[in-house]
Design an enzyme around this catalytic site. Structure first.
Site, short mmCIF file in Angstrom:
data_model
loop_
_atom_site.label_atom_id
_atom_site.label_comp_id
_atom_site.label_asym_id
_atom_site.label_seq_id
_atom_site.Cartn_x
_atom_site.Cartn_y
_atom_site.Cartn_z
N TYR A 165 -6.18 -31.64 29.08
CA TYR A 165 -5.78 -31.56 30.36
C TYR A 165 -6.39 -30.77 31.51
O TYR A 165 -6.17 -31.57 32.94
CB TYR A 165 -4.13 -30.77 29.60
CG TYR A 165 -3.67 -30.60 30.57
CD1 TYR A 165 -2.57 -31.69 31.72
CD2 TYR A 165 -3.21 -29.79 32.20
CE1 TYR A 165 -1.84 -31.59 33.10
CE2 TYR A 165 -1.88 -29.07 32.52
CZ TYR A 165 -1.41 -30.55 33.55
OH TYR A 165 -0.84 -29.36 34.33
N GLY A 225 0.26 -13.14 21.76
CA GLY A 225 -1.06 -12.34 21.50
C GLY A 225 0.65 -11.07 22.11
O GLY A 225 0.82 -10.99 21.28
N THR A 230 -0.44 -12.40 32.24
CA THR A 230 0.38 -12.42 32.96
C THR A 230 0.38 -13.56 33.38
O THR A 230 -0.03 -14.56 33.22
CB THR A 230 -0.20 -11.65 34.38
OG1 THR A 230 -0.87 -12.15 35.04
CG2 THR A 230 -0.05 -10.14 34.01
N ARG A 231 1.76 -14.49 34.17
CA ARG A 231 1.87 -15.73 34.62
C ARG A 231 2.44 -15.18 35.80
O ARG A 231 3.85 -14.21 36.05
CB ARG A 231 2.59 -16.18 33.83
CG ARG A 231 2.49 -16.87 32.65
CD ARG A 231 1.52 -17.61 32.81
NE ARG A 231 0.63 -18.14 31.51
CZ ARG A 231 -0.85 -17.83 30.99
NH1 ARG A 231 -0.81 -16.34 31.06
NH2 ARG A 231 -0.76 -17.77 29.97
N ASP A 296 -5.61 -19.94 25.55
CA ASP A 296 -4.89 -19.61 26.76
C ASP A 296 -5.41 -18.46 27.31
O ASP A 296 -5.49 -17.20 27.35
CB ASP A 296 -3.53 -19.04 25.08
CG ASP A 296 -2.16 -19.00 26.61
OD1 ASP A 296 -1.65 -20.10 26.34
OD2 ASP A 296 -2.00 -17.98 26.67
N PRO A 297 -4.53 -18.68 28.79
CA PRO A 297 -5.10 -17.65 29.86
C PRO A 297 -4.38 -16.50 29.52
O PRO A 297 -3.63 -16.39 29.73
CB PRO A 297 -4.66 -18.54 30.94
CG PRO A 297 -3.83 -19.23 30.88
CD PRO A 297 -4.24 -20.17 30.07
#
Length: 345
Positions: A165, A225, A230-231, A296-297
């Site tokens: 992706y 996690g 954060t998002r 995963d960021p």
């Protein structure tokens, strides 16, 4: 389905009136795409919606199917196609956006961004149409800086499980840049950050939909996690405003041909989102922790300075405001599903 597809409905008969643009929306049955179709129809445009329904849902556009200014085609943009008649605008919203879904067939995901992008760019050139590519904040990978501005080149693992992706979207941006520079195709690139709202798929697999569905079901909320990652969550109406403003802003106003971040810069941890959802649904669900997925960021927050300067755009809806209709929509859909299951039994 293979070979060249030519869409030849009685389209001149179906599309009524002369006002507005004729607009192609690929991925138009998906979450953002279907909202976009509704907004375009409401403002008087004629819309051609193309979707292979791999992740899109026909229910999202069911109320448009009888509209004389709307036409839907079940088709995969990886296969070549053309459309008879004029096209003024193309929104390329096609490609699964949820890791759980784009990882099912990573090769096809990559093809959708690259081969699908080429097919649409060639169509845009042929029709002299302006085309917008829905890119993503995933081009920044697991970023070393925050917030992320458009000149940040990212930190992407080219061989990780998300690469099909991330790298597909990065490659599509390259294609759009090159076709603009070499062939004069009128392009726009929107780097979309996390977006939520009504009509999200309950099985989407991303954090907002996961938490709402789990809270309504009385299940534990799955936190990957430690939950401090954060998002930044942008409500769908704000995102549509950004996309449509980007599409219609002329390049004389600035470097609109360069990528533009679209997202809400208000940053929340996953744990904060969980607390908001639990409080809003009044759920007694607990939190259960699982290992963070590979790549995963840890931080995701847009610098929207360019969008503010060039488009005069910034989001208006807060997370708590936007979650109210979102949660209500999920509740209604889950109730309908439970009712239908009881009816079958």
């Amino acid at each position: 389905m293979c070979g060249t597809k030519i869409f030849r409905p009685a389209f001149a008969e179906r599309l009524a009136g002369d006002a507005g643009h004729t607009i192609l929306v690929t991925g138009g049955a998906g979450f953002i795409g279907s909202h976009l179709c509704h907004r375009l129809i409401a403002q008087g445009d004629r819309v051609i919606c193309v979707d292979n329904l791999e992740t899109g849902r026909e229910d999202n556009i069911a109320d448009l199917l009888t509209n004389p200014n709307f036409a839907f085609f079940l088709y995969d943009i990886v296969d070549p196609f053309t459309i008879t008649g004029p096209i003024d605008r193309i929104y390329n919203m096609a490609c699964p956006g949820s890791p759980s879904k784009y990882q099912r067939d990573p090769v096809h995901t990559f093809k959708t961004s690259i081969i699908g992008g080429i097919n649409l760019l060639e169509l845009a050139k042929k029709k002299s149409a302006r085309i917008l590519q829905s890119s993503t904040s995933e081009v920044y990978g697991d970023p070393d800086v925050s917030p992320q501005s458009e000149d940040y080149r990212g930190s992407v693992n080219t061989t990780g499980p998300r690469a099909c992706y991330d790298e597909g979207k990065r490659g599509a941006e390259t294609l759009f840049y090159n076709l603009h520079e070499s062939e004069g195709v009128d392009t726009r690139i929107a780097r979309i950050f996390n977006t939520y709202g009504p009509k999200m798929d309950p099985e989407d697999g991303r954090v907002v939909s996961n938490f709402i569905v789990q809270a309504y079901s009385g299940d534990d909320l799955t936190v990957y996690g430690n939950g401090t990652q954060t998002r930044s969550f942008c409500y769908i109406d704000d995102m549509l405003d950004g996309l449509m403003t980007l599409m219609e802003t002329e390049s004389e106003c600035g470097t609109i041909d360069d990528p533009v971040n679209l997202g809400n810069p208000d940053e929340f941890s996953v744990l904060e989102l969980a607390e908001i959802v639990l409080d809003m649904i009044e759920s007694d669900s607990k939190l259960v922790y699982k290992d963070l997925p590979v790549d995963d960021p840890h931080q995701r927050c847009p610098d929207i300075s360019r969008a503010k300067a060039l488009l005069g755009w910034e989001p208006k809806v807060s997370l708590k405001e936007g979650l109210v209709p979102t949660v209500a929509c999920f509740g209604e859909e889950m109730y309908r599903q439970q009712r239908d299951q009881r009816g079958v039994v």
